[in-house]
Every structure is written in structure tokens, then in C-alpha cells.
Design an enzyme around this catalytic site. Structure first.
Site, PDB file in Angstrom:
ATOM      1  N   THR A 117       0.799  -1.122  -0.405  1.00 13.26           N
ATOM      2  CA  THR A 117       0.326   0.176  -0.326  1.00 13.26           C
ATOM      3  C   THR A 117       0.986   1.227   0.054  1.00 13.26           C
ATOM      4  O   THR A 117       1.894   1.358   0.686  1.00 13.26           O
ATOM      5  CB  THR A 117      -0.979   0.272   0.768  1.00 13.26           C
ATOM      6  OG1 THR A 117      -1.324   1.115   0.892  1.00 13.26           O
ATOM      7  CG2 THR A 117      -0.050  -0.446   2.366  1.00 13.26           C
ATOM      8  N   TYR A 141      -1.518   0.349  10.227  1.00 16.22           N
ATOM      9  CA  TYR A 141      -2.066  -0.952   8.823  1.00 16.22           C
ATOM     10  C   TYR A 141      -0.653  -0.929   7.876  1.00 16.22           C
ATOM     11  O   TYR A 141       0.137  -1.798   7.178  1.00 16.22           O
ATOM     12  CB  TYR A 141      -3.296  -0.224   8.043  1.00 16.22           C
ATOM     13  CG  TYR A 141      -3.112  -0.508   6.340  1.00 16.22           C
ATOM     14  CD1 TYR A 141      -3.346  -1.755   6.081  1.00 16.22           C
ATOM     15  CD2 TYR A 141      -3.614   0.055   5.653  1.00 16.22           C
ATOM     16  CE1 TYR A 141      -3.995  -2.527   4.865  1.00 16.22           C
ATOM     17  CE2 TYR A 141      -3.382  -0.241   4.221  1.00 16.22           C
ATOM     18  CZ  TYR A 141      -3.374  -1.473   3.699  1.00 16.22           C
ATOM     19  OH  TYR A 141      -3.728  -1.917   2.723  1.00 16.22           O
TER      20      TYR A 141
END
Ligand code: UDP
Length: 337
Positions: A117, A141
Site C-alpha cells: 500500500t 496498517y
């Protein structure tokens, strides 16, 4: 050579499985259905319901199906949730991948593609952000994905595996054929919220922050159509199969649209003037996130087909309308039963 797709019943994973099956690849799926749907897996593709971190399950599937390539989507993906439950994110992302890699190494899997990501960059010093930019994630995350990237690199070096890490920017849209799309209840992503507003499922959409030093004051994102993203995975697979060296690549179009422009695109394609409310900044938001795409364009044989915000919005809207029709029909059926 069969491809194992973990998380293949989820939003992006299911698009991947359809694309692989369409291309005539042999493919199998492991998904624990925590956020995925078995109906998203095309008929004829074996679905193993279980955890990608269950080493016995994974080793069994690898042996039974002679897996030589793994595309690993399974994981948790909601930034604010990761703030509340960091250990859950380190378990579902980092530890699960450790177990998956352990099974893969033991079984001699030679190629691995990993969903990472843009959140690994944190607040970038430079936009568009290149892959060599400093990685300073600002959420568990992002950290859980960065830790996994590091682990994958070390494992691949030690065990002769080759890999491609794909760092996703803002993935949106749905299968142009309408077979799969984003169906998670309570999704927080901008385009999903906007199409929910356009279809009357929400009274309004909030714009989180209109006082950023950007041209219209709202944040800027690089949206990539989910079908182009999965084609990047197919190109990465072809690259590895041809002997390409391990690589980490940004996955975006390299062009930014503001939150307000994005909402306007949904208003335009839906022809519905739903309410837009200006709201305070959302904690943790990064102002501008746009990919430097030079590396992916030079390394992979990848030509995006849907590099157009209105097309992305139109596909997201068509999918949302389909979901709504299905839910309404189910409700009617339940009421008449
Ligand atoms: N956003 C917004 N309203 C919403 C949802 C998102 O203004 O209802 C903004 C959000 O603050 C961010 C951008 O849209 O600036 C993209 O957010 P999203 O959650 O879609 O993805 P992120 O970039 O955070 O991964």
C-alpha cells in the site's frame, strides 16, 4: 503451474481470480470469508475456506494443486480500524504472511506477489512519490504492510524466491462486466460513499477537510481502476515467469484528483445532485498522495485501460445499483415469505 490467490473472495482478490480464469490460468483460492463472499469466486475455481496463515491448509493446497505462484491479497485494510486494533493488524497482515511464507518456502513455491500500500510512505516529502522515497507509515496498517515487505525481501533472498511487491494507491471501480465489486458493508472509501449517496442510500457525503493547501482545499488521491490493478498483477506474474528480478512497484496512474473533483465525477455520471457537506479534517489523512509510475511502466508490460475518473465512477455506480437491486429483491422476497 497453478496460481494460489489468498483473499480471492474479497474485493480486489475476486477481480484477480476472474481475470486469471478469463485468461485460462489454473487458479485456486484460499479465503476465510471474513470480508469476502463465496459467490465472488467463479464457478470451477476451487475455494478453500480457511486462513492464509494456516500452514497445514496452505501446504496441503500447494501440494494438491502444484502451486508455483502465490498472489497474496488476504489481510485487513481499514486504516482507522488499525489505529484501534494494532495487534489485530499485525496478526492478520504481518503474522499471517509469515506463516504463508513459511508454508511457501517449505513447499518450494518460487514466485510471490504481495499486495502492499501507499500507506507505507506515510506523509511523503515529494509527490509524485517514487518507490525509493523514505517509508514512514503513520498507521499500524501501513506499518504491518511495511514489515511484511521487509520480511518478504529477506525470505526471498535466503530461499531463492522471486517477488513483486505492488504498492496500491486508491483502488476503486468495479468489474466492467458487473460480476464483482466492493460489497463490504460499512466501507469508508470515498468513491464507495459517493455512489451510496448517489443511489440514495446516504443523505449526504462529508468532505473531510477543505482547508488543505491544495487548489480546491480538499485532499488529492491517485485513483486506480481495480481491473487495471489486477492487470498489473498479471503483468507482474508474466515478468517473474520470464525471470525478472524481484521488484517493488507503485500501482497508480500518476495523476491526482481532489476529493471535491471525485465527488463531482460521481454527481456527473449519476446525474444526481446529492448533498455534499464540508466537514473537519479526518485525523491521519495525508494531504496529497500520487504515485510516481515510471518504474512500473518501464518494468512491466502494462497499459492501463480505464485511466479516467468518470469511467471509474461509472463502474462503481453501476455495481452499486446492481447491489441495491439485489438487496431490494431479497427484502421483497423476505417480506412476502
Ligand atoms: N473522504 C471524504 N469523505 C468520505 C470518505 C473519504 O472526504 O466520506 C476523503 C478522505 O478524507 C481522504 C480521501 O477522501 O482525503 C480518500 O479517503 P479514502 O478513505 O477513500 O482512502 P485513503 O486515501 O484514506 O486510503
Amino acid at each position: 503451474m497453478t496460481v494460489l490467490v489468498t483473499g480471492g473472495a474479497g474485493y480486489i482478490g475476486s477481480h484477480m481470480v476472474h481475470a486469471l480464469a478469463d485468461a485460462g490460468e489454473r487458479v485456486v483460492v484460499i479465503d476465510n470469508l471474513s470480508t469476502g463472499f463465496s459467490s465472488f469466486v467463479p464457478s470451477g475455481v476451487p475455494l478453500f475456506i480457511g486462513d492464509a496463515g494456516d500452514e497445514n491448509l496452505v501446504e496441503g493446497v500447494i501440494t494438491q494443486h502444484r502451486i508455483d505462484n502465490i498472489i497474496h491479497f488476504a489481510g485487513s485494510v481499514v486504516v482507522p480500524d488499525s489505529m484501534r486494533d494494532p495487534l489485530g493488524y499485525y496478526r492478520n497482515n504481518t503474522m499471517t504472511t509469515r506463516s504463508l511464507l513459511n508454508a511457501a518456502v517449505k513447499s518450494g513455491v518460487s514466485r510471490f506477489i504481495f499486495s502492499s500500500t501507499a500507506a507505507v510512505y506515510g506523509n511523503p516529502d515529494q509527490v509524485p512519490v517514487p518507490e525509493h522515497a523514505r517509508t514512514r507509515p503513520v498507521s499500524p496498517y501501513g506499518s504491518s504492510k511495511l514489515m511484511t515487505e521487509i520480511m518478504l525481501h529477506d525470505v526471498a533472498t535466503a530461499h531463492g524466491m522471486s517477488y513483486v511487491v505492488l504498492r496500491y494507491f486508491n483502488v476503486a471501480g468495479a468489474d466492467p462486466q458487473g460480476r464483482v465489486g466492493l460489497a463490504t458493508i460499512g466501507a469508508t472509501h470515498l468513491l464507495k460513499i459517493a455512489v451510496e449517496a448517489a443511489t440514495g442510500q446516504r443523505a449526504k457525503i462529508d468532505v473531510f477537510g477543505t482547508d488543505y493547501p491544495t487548489p480546491d482545499g480538499s485532499c488529492i488521491r491517485d485513483f486506480i481502476h481495480v481491473s487495471d490493478l489486477v492487470e498489473a498483477h498479471r503483468a507482474a506474474l508474466a515478468y517473474l515467469r520470464a525471470g525478472g528480478a524481484s521488484a517493488t512497484l507503485n500501482c497508480g496512474y500518476g495523476r491526482g484528483y481532489s476529493v471535491l473533483e471525485t465527488i463531482e465525477a460521481v454527481r456527473h455520471v449519476s446525474m444526481r445532485n446529492f448533498a455534499v457537506q464540508y466537514a473537519p479534517r479526518r485525523p491521519g489523512d495525508i494531504m496529497t498522495m500520487v504515485a510516481d509510475t515510471a518504474r512500473i511502466r518501464s518494468l512491466l508490460d502494462w497499459t492501463p485501460r480505464y485511466d479516467d475518473l468518470q469511467t471509474i465512477a461509472a463502474h462503481a455506480l453501476a455495481w452499486e445499483e446492481k447491489l441495491l437491486r439485489e438487496r431490494t429483491a431479497e427484502l421483497r422476497q423476505a417480506q412476502s415469505a
